[in-house]
Motif scaffolding. Structure first.
Motif, PDB file in Angstrom:
ATOM      1  N   UNK A 108       7.854  -3.198   2.016  1.00 47.88           N
ATOM      2  CA  UNK A 108       7.085  -2.541   3.081  1.00 47.88           C
ATOM      3  C   UNK A 108       5.957  -3.459   3.572  1.00 47.88           C
ATOM      4  N   UNK A 109       5.968  -3.785   4.878  1.00 47.29           N
ATOM      5  CA  UNK A 109       4.952  -4.710   5.387  1.00 47.29           C
ATOM      6  C   UNK A 109       3.578  -4.061   5.539  1.00 47.29           C
ATOM      7  N   UNK A 110       3.478  -2.741   5.287  1.00 40.00           N
ATOM      8  CA  UNK A 110       2.184  -2.063   5.307  1.00 40.00           C
ATOM      9  C   UNK A 110       1.634  -1.808   3.906  1.00 40.00           C
ATOM     10  N   UNK A 111       2.303  -2.338   2.890  1.00 40.91           N
ATOM     11  CA  UNK A 111       1.954  -1.944   1.532  1.00 40.91           C
ATOM     12  C   UNK A 111       0.544  -2.357   1.148  1.00 40.91           C
ATOM     13  N   UNK A 112       0.074  -3.507   1.611  1.00 41.67           N
ATOM     14  CA  UNK A 112      -1.271  -3.956   1.228  1.00 41.67           C
ATOM     15  C   UNK A 112      -2.329  -2.979   1.741  1.00 41.67           C
ATOM     16  N   UNK A 113      -2.245  -2.605   3.015  1.00 37.45           N
ATOM     17  CA  UNK A 113      -3.245  -1.691   3.567  1.00 37.45           C
ATOM     18  C   UNK A 113      -3.119  -0.301   2.965  1.00 37.45           C
ATOM     19  N   UNK A 114      -1.893   0.103   2.632  1.00 41.40           N
ATOM     20  CA  UNK A 114      -1.721   1.436   2.060  1.00 41.40           C
ATOM     21  C   UNK A 114      -2.197   1.497   0.609  1.00 41.40           C
ATOM     22  N   UNK A 115      -2.055   0.414  -0.148  1.00 44.35           N
ATOM     23  CA  UNK A 115      -2.629   0.383  -1.489  1.00 44.35           C
ATOM     24  C   UNK A 115      -4.146   0.465  -1.407  1.00 44.35           C
ATOM     25  N   UNK A 116      -4.736  -0.237  -0.457  1.00 41.33           N
ATOM     26  CA  UNK A 116      -6.198  -0.142  -0.288  1.00 41.33           C
ATOM     27  C   UNK A 116      -6.603   1.278   0.086  1.00 41.33           C
ATOM     28  N   UNK A 117      -5.847   1.888   0.978  1.00 42.52           N
ATOM     29  CA  UNK A 117      -6.114   3.284   1.381  1.00 42.52           C
ATOM     30  C   UNK A 117      -6.011   4.217   0.184  1.00 42.52           C
ATOM     31  N   UNK A 118      -4.976   4.051  -0.615  1.00 39.51           N
ATOM     32  CA  UNK A 118      -4.797   4.906  -1.786  1.00 39.51           C
ATOM     33  C   UNK A 118      -5.929   4.709  -2.785  1.00 39.51           C
ATOM     34  N   UNK A 119      -6.313   3.467  -3.008  1.00 36.12           N
ATOM     35  CA  UNK A 119      -7.398   3.192  -3.946  1.00 36.12           C
ATOM     36  C   UNK A 119      -8.724   3.745  -3.484  1.00 36.12           C
ATOM     37  N   UNK A 120      -9.000   3.630  -2.193  1.00 33.19           N
ATOM     38  CA  UNK A 120     -10.270   4.125  -1.659  1.00 33.19           C
ATOM     39  C   UNK A 120     -10.406   5.625  -1.841  1.00 33.19           C
ATOM     40  N   UNK A 121      -9.288   6.326  -1.823  1.00 32.23           N
ATOM     41  CA  UNK A 121      -9.319   7.773  -1.992  1.00 32.23           C
ATOM     42  C   UNK A 121      -9.118   8.240  -3.412  1.00 32.23           C
ATOM     43  N   UNK A 122      -9.026   7.292  -4.362  1.00 34.42           N
ATOM     44  CA  UNK A 122      -8.771   7.672  -5.749  1.00 34.42           C
ATOM     45  C   UNK A 122      -7.411   8.312  -5.943  1.00 34.42           C
ATOM     46  N   UNK A 123      -6.423   7.848  -5.186  1.00 33.57           N
ATOM     47  CA  UNK A 123      -5.113   8.504  -5.168  1.00 33.57           C
ATOM     48  C   UNK A 123      -4.053   7.800  -6.010  1.00 33.57           C
ATOM     49  N   UNK A 124      -4.327   6.621  -6.551  1.00 35.98           N
ATOM     50  CA  UNK A 124      -3.307   5.935  -7.346  1.00 35.98           C
ATOM     51  C   UNK A 124      -3.303   6.544  -8.741  1.00 35.98           C
ATOM     52  N   UNK A 125      -2.324   7.394  -8.991  1.00 35.87           N
ATOM     53  CA  UNK A 125      -2.256   8.094 -10.270  1.00 35.87           C
ATOM     54  C   UNK A 125      -1.269   7.457 -11.239  1.00 35.87           C
ATOM     55  N   UNK A 126      -0.418   6.562 -10.741  1.00 30.51           N
ATOM     56  CA  UNK A 126       0.572   5.915 -11.602  1.00 30.51           C
ATOM     57  C   UNK A 126       1.003   4.606 -10.950  1.00 30.51           C
ATOM     58  N   UNK A 127       1.199   3.579 -11.776  1.00 34.11           N
ATOM     59  CA  UNK A 127       1.633   2.267 -11.297  1.00 34.11           C
ATOM     60  C   UNK A 127       2.808   1.831 -12.159  1.00 34.11           C
ATOM     61  N   UNK A 128       3.975   1.636 -11.522  1.00 32.75           N
ATOM     62  CA  UNK A 128       5.197   1.320 -12.246  1.00 32.75           C
ATOM     63  C   UNK A 128       5.806   0.007 -11.761  1.00 32.75           C
ATOM     64  N   UNK A 129       6.383  -0.731 -12.695  1.00 31.60           N
ATOM     65  CA  UNK A 129       7.001  -2.018 -12.409  1.00 31.60           C
ATOM     66  C   UNK A 129       8.503  -1.976 -12.665  1.00 31.60           C
ATOM     67  N   UNK A 130       9.254  -2.526 -11.743  1.00 37.75           N
ATOM     68  CA  UNK A 130      10.666  -2.856 -11.913  1.00 37.75           C
ATOM     69  C   UNK A 130      11.001  -3.837 -10.805  1.00 37.75           C
ATOM     70  N   UNK A 131      11.996  -4.689 -11.037  1.00 31.66           N
ATOM     71  CA  UNK A 131      12.331  -5.717 -10.064  1.00 31.66           C
ATOM     72  C   UNK A 131      13.501  -5.287  -9.187  1.00 31.66           C
ATOM     73  N   UNK A 132      13.639  -5.973  -8.046  1.00 34.95           N
ATOM     74  CA  UNK A 132      14.734  -5.725  -7.109  1.00 34.95           C
ATOM     75  C   UNK A 132      15.697  -6.903  -7.202  1.00 34.95           C
ATOM     76  N   UNK A 133      16.912  -6.604  -7.676  1.00 31.23           N
ATOM     77  CA  UNK A 133      17.900  -7.660  -7.841  1.00 31.23           C
ATOM     78  C   UNK A 133      19.086  -7.400  -6.918  1.00 31.23           C
ATOM     79  N   UNK A 134      19.683  -8.478  -6.445  1.00 32.74           N
ATOM     80  CA  UNK A 134      20.874  -8.374  -5.595  1.00 32.74           C
ATOM     81  C   UNK A 134      21.963  -9.281  -6.171  1.00 32.74           C
ATOM     82  N   UNK A 135      23.226  -8.943  -5.937  1.00 34.89           N
ATOM     83  CA  UNK A 135      23.688  -7.763  -5.187  1.00 34.89           C
ATOM     84  C   UNK A 135      23.437  -6.474  -5.965  1.00 34.89           C
ATOM     85  N   UNK A 136      23.216  -5.396  -5.199  1.00 33.96           N
ATOM     86  CA  UNK A 136      23.020  -4.106  -5.844  1.00 33.96           C
ATOM     87  C   UNK A 136      24.313  -3.658  -6.511  1.00 33.96           C
ATOM     88  N   UNK A 137      24.211  -3.014  -7.658  1.00 29.35           N
ATOM     89  CA  UNK A 137      25.423  -2.523  -8.317  1.00 29.35           C
ATOM     90  C   UNK A 137      26.017  -1.349  -7.559  1.00 29.35           C
TER      91      UNK A 137
END
Length: 276
Positions: free
Chosen positions: A183-212
């Motif tokens: 998402x090309x808006x992700x940086x501004x939306x993370x800042x928006x979420x943080x400013x409002x105290x809205x980030x309640x969970x942060x999860x990591x997983x990678x995107x691999x191709x080809x998709x199964x």
């Protein structure tokens, strides 16, 4: 390297029983676990809560609630009842975060806007109920390929538009790298979420191709794909997030391996991320 704040989601090593997962986390110094309702229910809610607490582990989240988009009144009532039960389970496990997969389009419907409004209606009813029990609802945006059948909330912006109708202590969002890396808006939306105290969970997983063929179980091990994990980690930290970092991977290949080995590999991949 210090693993403070690190959490392993139960689905990453779903081949491990809950006692095996707890034992592995203690041996490796993993301080937190994200749990899923179905294996917790199978083990027993009270027994699971005791097992994790006695091991000194924090339950960083419970998955999952949601599926709010049904039109049929009986189906909607059943979904609300199930979510109330999920909130109570989260409280019993000692976690303050219930992750929501909001639901896809009902059969025969093409009304995305209407489906999202039904999500808002459910949040209005469940938010106060959750807050009274010390639990926050965390809307997880899923990649757009899941919009029809699993989640009509596809971007962090859409999730925030819903969450911001309610107090932050009731409703926030999940930042999941697998679903949001594109998402090309992700940086501004993370800042928006943080400013409002809205980030309640942060999860990591990678995107691999080809998709199964089974796309749902195509998340990659950390470092195996296209996602800039270090960027995401820095972005949420700069936005003020100080909560757990939870690795949640759905992957048939990983599930076919020895679970203890996958757990150890995940810890080492995470250590590499921290040193990046």
């Amino acid at each position: 390297m210090d693993l403070t704040g690190f959490s392993i989601n139960q689905m990453t090593v779903k081949q491990l029983s809950l006692p095996e997962l707890v034992k592995g986390c203690v041996e490796l110094g993993v301080p937190g676990v994200g749990l899923w309702r179905e294996p917790v229910a199978e083990y027993g809610l009270a027994a699971a809560a005791r097992l994790v607490a006695d091991a000194g582990l924090a339950v960083t989240s419970l998955c999952r609630g949601g599926f709010f988009t049904a039109i049929d009144p009986a189906e909607r009532a059943a979904a609300l009842a199930d979510n109330r039960a999920a909130i109570e389970e989260a409280a019993a496990l000692g976690t303050d975060t219930l992750v929501l997969v909001s639901g896809g389009l009902p059969s025969g419907s093409r009304d995305l806007a209407g489906a999202r409004e039904r999500i808002a209606d459910a949040l209005a009813e469940l938010g106060p109920y959750a807050a009274e029990r010390g639990v926050r609802l965390a809307i997880e945006p899923l990649h757009p390929m899941f919009a029809s059948d699993r989640c009509v909330v596809s971007t962090l912006s859409q999730a925030l538009d819903l969450a911001e109708r309610f107090p932050a202590e009731q409703v926030g969002i999940v930042v999941d790298t697998y679903h949001l890396w594109w998402d090309d808006r992700i940086a501004e939306d993370i800042r928006r979420a943080g400013a409002g105290g809205r980030i309640h969970c942060f999860q990591l997983a990678d995107w691999v191709t080809p998709l199964p063929e089974g796309v749902l179980n195509g998340r990659g091990q950390l470092g195996d794909g296209a996602v800039d994990m270090a960027w995401f980690r820095a972005a949420v930290a700069e936005a003020g997030y100080r909560g757990p970092v939870e690795v949640e991977i759905f992957n048939d290949v990983l599930w076919a391996r020895d679970g203890a080995e996958v757990l150890a590999q995940t810890v080492e991949r995470y250590r590499g991320l921290l040193s990046a």
